[in-house]
Scaffold this motif. Structure first.
Motif, mmCIF file in Angstrom:
data_model
loop_
_atom_site.group_PDB
_atom_site.id
_atom_site.type_symbol
_atom_site.label_atom_id
_atom_site.label_comp_id
_atom_site.label_asym_id
_atom_site.label_seq_id
_atom_site.Cartn_x
_atom_site.Cartn_y
_atom_site.Cartn_z
ATOM 1 N N PRO A 180 -6.244 4.940 1.450
ATOM 2 C CA PRO A 180 -5.125 5.975 1.931
ATOM 3 C C PRO A 180 -4.137 6.447 1.090
ATOM 4 C CG PRO A 180 -4.810 3.973 3.050
ATOM 5 C CD PRO A 180 -6.028 3.707 2.320
ATOM 6 N N PRO A 181 -3.365 7.611 1.130
ATOM 7 C CA PRO A 181 -2.550 7.985 0.320
ATOM 8 C C PRO A 181 -1.220 7.188 0.612
ATOM 9 C CG PRO A 181 -3.195 9.733 1.839
ATOM 10 C CD PRO A 181 -4.155 8.697 1.670
ATOM 11 N N PRO A 182 -0.361 6.776 -0.319
ATOM 12 C CA PRO A 182 0.897 6.118 -0.013
ATOM 13 C C PRO A 182 1.726 6.925 0.841
ATOM 14 C CG PRO A 182 0.915 6.874 -2.448
ATOM 15 C CD PRO A 182 -0.457 7.093 -1.788
#
Length: 259
Positions: free
Chosen positions: A99-101
């Protein structure tokens, strides 16, 4: 009649075609043509037997079947199931999705108020701290290292181009012949006088030509080009070296002595 005449007559009779011979050849030719025509007609009258549409085709093997061995045991169900499962193709490995930060929110830093640097003094201390009450500082010229004790001040030999005093130069190290050879090779033998301003590290700057002999020897111009290599002591004034004063330098070329 002679034998030769008799032979010729017999040959002529043999070559003569009689009506009987002609009839025999004609009958033989007609019979051969009739046989050829009959053969051609019989080729087109051959009948083919059609295959029955409802009759199925059957195949069979003439080889005898092999007898099954009596001593071979049948595979167990567990092994058979294991064999069937081993042939099943492996499932694809799932790809992990990172998942994106999370987005970072910059929080402004709190403003810290520093104390004021202004210090309040009483009226009497403010008057004593006024800079206008201090005497002016005396100007100081550029100074050099202290002169050795017992040595006299440098001799004044004239005026510099700007009107200041011109002192006789004292070498810290006389220039080597290798330092001057390339510059003096373009001039005629003689001597030249130049005036230079002393700078730190025992070097000179702002040099100007004063005189040369003989005139037109181009010796003064050659000495000015080589002056950046000179090592000269600053003049001694009042018992110490004064950097920034003017000195006079003489170079002799092709005559005895150099100074």
């Amino acid at each position: 009649m002679s034998e030769a005449a008799i032979g010729r007559k017999r040959g002529a009779d043999a070559l003569r075609v009689t009506p009987r011979r002609r009839l025999t050849g004609l009958v033989a030719a007609l019979l051969f043509e009739a046989l050829v025509v009959l053969a051609l007609l019989t080729l087109g009258t051959r009948r083919t037997v059609p295959m029955a549409e409802d009759r199925p085709l059957s195949t069979f093997d003439v080889t005898e079947p092999e007898a099954e061995p009596t001593d071979v045991q049948k595979p167990e169900p567990a092994r058979q199931a294991k064999k069937e499962t081993s042939t099943t193709p492996p499932l694809p490995t799932p790809v992990a999705v990172t998942p994106p930060p999370p987005a970072t929110v910059k929080v402004p830093e709190p403003v810290v108020k520093l104390p004021s640097p202004v210090v309040t003094l009483p009226a009497d201390q403010m008057a004593s701290a006024d800079l206008r009450n201090f005497p002016p500082a005396k100007p100081r010229g550029p100074a050099g290292p202290p002169a050795p004790r017992g040595e006299a001040d440098s001799e004044v030999v004239g005026r510099a181009p700007n009107g200041e005093r011109l002192y006789a130069a004292a070498w810290l190290r006389e220039p080597y012949d290798s330092e001057l050879r390339g510059y003096l090779s373009t001039a005629d033998p003689g001597w030249a006088l130049i005036a230079c301003k002393t700078v730190p590290d025992y070097k000179v700057d702002d040099c100007v030509a004063l005189d040369e002999w003989p005139n037109g020897s181009r010796l003064a111009r050659a000495v000015l080009a080589a002056a950046w290599q000179f090592k000269v002591k600053p003049p001694r004034v009042g018992g110490s070296y004064k950097v920034g004063e003017w000195v006079r330098i003489r170079i002799d070329y092709g005559i005895k002595g150099r100074g």
